[in-house]
Design a protein around this motif. Structure first.
Motif, mmCIF file in Angstrom:
data_model
loop_
_atom_site.group_PDB
_atom_site.id
_atom_site.type_symbol
_atom_site.label_atom_id
_atom_site.label_comp_id
_atom_site.label_asym_id
_atom_site.label_seq_id
_atom_site.Cartn_x
_atom_site.Cartn_y
_atom_site.Cartn_z
ATOM 1 N N GLY A 17 0.816 -1.209 0.000
ATOM 2 C CA GLY A 17 0.000 0.000 0.000
ATOM 3 C C GLY A 17 0.849 1.257 0.000
ATOM 4 N N PHE A 18 1.940 1.239 0.767
ATOM 5 C CA PHE A 18 2.841 2.395 0.827
ATOM 6 C C PHE A 18 3.477 2.650 -0.536
ATOM 7 N N ILE A 19 3.964 1.578 -1.189
ATOM 8 C CA ILE A 19 4.566 1.698 -2.521
ATOM 9 C C ILE A 19 3.531 2.216 -3.515
ATOM 10 N N LEU A 20 2.307 1.669 -3.429
ATOM 11 C CA LEU A 20 1.238 2.070 -4.337
ATOM 12 C C LEU A 20 0.912 3.559 -4.176
ATOM 13 N N ARG A 21 0.818 4.027 -2.911
ATOM 14 C CA ARG A 21 0.539 5.453 -2.665
ATOM 15 C C ARG A 21 1.663 6.329 -3.200
ATOM 16 N N THR A 22 2.919 5.906 -3.010
ATOM 17 C CA THR A 22 4.068 6.691 -3.490
ATOM 18 C C THR A 22 4.055 6.788 -5.009
ATOM 19 N N VAL A 23 3.848 5.640 -5.673
ATOM 20 C CA VAL A 23 3.806 5.615 -7.141
ATOM 21 C C VAL A 23 2.636 6.441 -7.651
ATOM 22 N N ALA A 24 1.479 6.343 -6.981
ATOM 23 C CA ALA A 24 0.295 7.092 -7.390
ATOM 24 C C ALA A 24 0.562 8.595 -7.329
ATOM 25 N N ASN A 25 1.278 9.057 -6.277
ATOM 26 C CA ASN A 25 1.605 10.475 -6.176
ATOM 27 C C ASN A 25 2.464 10.924 -7.349
ATOM 28 N N PHE A 26 3.499 10.133 -7.696
ATOM 29 C CA PHE A 26 4.346 10.474 -8.841
ATOM 30 C C PHE A 26 3.540 10.486 -10.133
ATOM 31 N N LEU A 27 2.657 9.499 -10.316
ATOM 32 C CA LEU A 27 1.828 9.430 -11.518
ATOM 33 C C LEU A 27 0.919 10.651 -11.621
ATOM 34 N N MET A 28 0.328 11.068 -10.491
ATOM 35 C CA MET A 28 -0.542 12.235 -10.501
ATOM 36 C C MET A 28 0.223 13.497 -10.893
ATOM 37 N N ILE A 29 1.469 13.631 -10.413
ATOM 38 C CA ILE A 29 2.300 14.781 -10.767
ATOM 39 C C ILE A 29 2.570 14.779 -12.273
#
Length: 51
Positions: A17-29
């Motif tokens: 979940g932590f990795i997914l949230r981190t990747v999601a933030n980068f993708l959103m940027i």
């Protein structure tokens, strides 16, 4: 033999979940930058056509 003894699933899902949230933030940027770029492109074309 039970699987819960071999794998620590709570730790696995917390990490996942932590990795997914981190990747999601980068993708959103990245998506945000692309969207702003496309919007600016449309505005510039509209201004050029308007003149």
């Amino acid at each position: 033999m039970n699987l819960s003894g071999v794998w620590d699933w709570t730790f696995f899902w917390d990490t996942f979940g932590f990795i997914l949230r981190t990747v999601a933030n980068f993708l959103m940027i990245i998506v945000g930058i692309i969207a702003v770029g496309m919007l600016l492109n449309v505005v510039i074309k509209a201004v050029r056509n308007g003149r």
